[in-house]
Enzyme design. Structure first.
Site, mmCIF file in Angstrom:
data_model
loop_
_atom_site.group_PDB
_atom_site.id
_atom_site.type_symbol
_atom_site.label_atom_id
_atom_site.label_comp_id
_atom_site.label_asym_id
_atom_site.label_seq_id
_atom_site.Cartn_x
_atom_site.Cartn_y
_atom_site.Cartn_z
ATOM 1 C CE LYS A 159 1.173 -1.987 5.988
ATOM 2 N NZ LYS A 159 1.312 -1.385 4.659
ATOM 3 C CB ILE A 181 6.650 -4.087 9.819
ATOM 4 C CG1 ILE A 181 7.847 -3.822 8.918
ATOM 5 C CG2 ILE A 181 6.909 -5.188 10.782
ATOM 6 C CD1 ILE A 181 9.110 -3.360 9.647
ATOM 7 C CB SER A 226 -0.881 -0.012 1.247
ATOM 8 O OG SER A 226 -1.628 1.179 1.292
ATOM 9 C CE LYS A 280 -1.404 7.314 -0.557
ATOM 10 N NZ LYS A 280 -0.689 6.874 0.639
ATOM 11 C CB CYS A 293 -4.569 6.053 10.914
ATOM 12 S SG CYS A 293 -4.538 5.142 9.392
ATOM 13 N N GLY A 334 1.054 11.313 4.741
ATOM 14 C CA GLY A 334 -0.145 11.783 5.443
ATOM 15 C C GLY A 334 -1.431 11.273 4.807
ATOM 16 C CG LEU A 335 -2.753 8.054 5.852
ATOM 17 C CD1 LEU A 335 -3.633 7.867 7.074
ATOM 18 C CD2 LEU A 335 -2.412 6.697 5.238
ATOM 19 C CG ASN A 338 6.166 7.542 3.701
ATOM 20 O OD1 ASN A 338 5.039 8.023 3.855
ATOM 21 N ND2 ASN A 338 6.458 6.287 4.045
ATOM 22 C CB THR A 344 6.932 3.141 7.794
ATOM 23 O OG1 THR A 344 5.824 3.902 8.267
ATOM 24 C CG2 THR A 344 6.804 2.935 6.305
HETATM 25 C C1 FMN Z 1 5.588 6.404 0.160
HETATM 26 C C2 FMN Z 1 4.925 5.366 1.016
HETATM 27 C C3 FMN Z 1 3.557 5.450 1.248
HETATM 28 C C4 FMN Z 1 2.919 4.494 2.049
HETATM 29 N N1 FMN Z 1 1.566 4.562 2.244
HETATM 30 C C5 FMN Z 1 0.938 3.607 2.982
HETATM 31 C C6 FMN Z 1 -0.485 3.623 3.132
HETATM 32 O O1 FMN Z 1 -1.183 4.471 2.569
HETATM 33 N N2 FMN Z 1 -1.049 2.672 3.930
HETATM 34 C C7 FMN Z 1 -0.302 1.689 4.539
HETATM 35 O O2 FMN Z 1 -0.865 0.845 5.252
HETATM 36 N N3 FMN Z 1 1.039 1.625 4.374
HETATM 37 C C8 FMN Z 1 1.663 2.558 3.626
HETATM 38 N N4 FMN Z 1 3.033 2.499 3.435
HETATM 39 C C9 FMN Z 1 3.796 1.395 4.078
HETATM 40 C C10 FMN Z 1 4.066 0.241 3.105
HETATM 41 O O3 FMN Z 1 2.872 -0.302 2.609
HETATM 42 C C11 FMN Z 1 4.922 -0.870 3.777
HETATM 43 O O4 FMN Z 1 4.211 -1.390 4.876
HETATM 44 C C12 FMN Z 1 6.256 -0.347 4.281
HETATM 45 O O5 FMN Z 1 6.776 0.625 3.409
HETATM 46 C C13 FMN Z 1 7.297 -1.467 4.450
HETATM 47 O O6 FMN Z 1 7.598 -2.077 3.217
HETATM 48 P P1 FMN Z 1 8.868 -1.654 2.306
HETATM 49 O O7 FMN Z 1 10.070 -1.644 3.212
HETATM 50 O O8 FMN Z 1 8.942 -2.699 1.233
HETATM 51 O O9 FMN Z 1 8.596 -0.288 1.759
HETATM 52 C C14 FMN Z 1 3.683 3.436 2.642
HETATM 53 C C15 FMN Z 1 5.062 3.363 2.391
HETATM 54 C C16 FMN Z 1 5.685 4.305 1.592
HETATM 55 C C17 FMN Z 1 7.160 4.158 1.323
#
Ligand code: FMN
Length: 302
Positions: free
Chosen positions: A163, A189, A20, A44, A128, A71-72, A68, A191
């Protein structure tokens, strides 16, 4: 060779999904490759009403990762249903909507709408801030996770994936809250909370001061958490955090993940997800694995 998996009641042709917030609603990537090759697409984060997100700068690089604080930002569920879902439905892949909100009621209202849409499942983003509870994330306590999951469960018949945030002391006990409330799976996980400071201006780089760290830097933390959660719950896990190739994906599956998501890796190379699918198949051939399901949770602990 069988790469098909069943994650929380969602049938996927392979265990690879895109995380996402790193793949939009698929439009930015569909010119690079056929999205039908993916096991699934997690959208997203989408809320009841449109959100404009945080002020820029909202993203910056760190050693082996990115921070990052988007802010959704999203167009809201109505726009999604009318414009993005019809686009995504053109592809033969599982569609999972990542749901976010600021109050429990908002999540419930959103999930009532999601229940009527032609989607395969819902991923509840509990990182959130809850505006009615001092802006502490919903996912920070067992009780918080259990409360919101059970309320959403009552209105959602589709597969429900909770999540989890890694910014907690004991993620395994919090995962139990999702299981006890009837979730079909957990994903982790999200972030890790971080911060970067410009030493010349002495100001944080992100306008929001802090942000979420992801990318290869977080992978060992994510693997440890997936393993711990797999020991604590009986529902399946969607593992993510720093996956950029097939070896990373296999590592998550050995730790206990049934499926995996690729996030920041999509920014490094738009082909990361489909390369990962090929690399998983190569690993299976080299190691005489006929069924990908046979490696889930098969880490041999010392
Ligand atoms: C730019 C960006 C936007 C994200 N937006 C969301 C989001 O809208 N909802 C969500 O549950 N996680 C969001 N995440 C978290 C990711 O879905 C993921 O859980 C996290 O980045 C760990 O995976 P990765 O290390 O492969 O990036 C976002 C991550 C990034 C980098």
């Amino acid at each position: 060779m069988n790469t098909r998996i069943n994650f929380a009641g969602i049938k996927m042709k392979n265990p690879v999904t895109v995380a996402s917030g790193t793949f939009g609603y698929g439009r930015e990537f569909h010119n690079f490759f056929d999205l039908s090759k993916l096991g699934g697409i997690i959208t997203k984060g989408t809320s009841l009403k449109p959100r404009s997100g945080n002020k820029p700068p909202r993203i910056c690089e760190t050693a082996s990762g990115i921070l990052n604080s988007i802010g959704l930002q999203n167009p809201g569920i109505e726009y999604f249903a009318q414009n993005d879902l019809p686009f995504l439905k053109k592809f033969d892949t599982a569609i999972i909507v990542n749901a976010c909100g600021s109050t429990v009621d908002e999540y419930v209202e959103l999930c009532k709408i999601l229940n009527k849409l032609d989607i395969d499942g819902v991923e509840l983003n509990l990182s959130c801030p809850n505006v009615k509870a001092g802006c502490m994330a919903f996912g920070n306590t067992y009780d918080g996770v259990k409360e919101i999951t059970s309320k959403v469960r009552k209105v959602l018949d589709k597969p429900l994936i909770v999540k989890l945030t890694p910014n907690v002391t004991d993620i395994a006990s919090i995962a139990k809250g999702a299981e006890d409330a009837g979730a079909d799976g957990v994903s982790l996980i999200n972030t890790l909370l971080g911060m970067k400071i410009d030493i010349h201006t002495r100001k944080p780089i992100l306008a929001n001061n802090t942000g979420g760290l992801s990318g290869p830097a977080v992978k060992p933390v994510a693997i440890r958490m997936v393993y711990q959660v797999s020991q604590a719950v009986n529902i399946p896990i969607l593992g993510m955090g720093g996956i950029i190739n097939g070896e990373d994906a296999i590592e998550f599956m050995l730790a206990g993940a049934t499926a995996i998501s690729i996030g920041a890796g999509n920014f490094i190379d738009p082909y990361t997800s489909i390369n990962t699918i090929s690399e998983i198949k190569n690993y299976m051939i080299k190691n005489n694995i006929e069924n990908i399901n046979d490696i889930i949770g098969k880490v041999q602990i010392n």
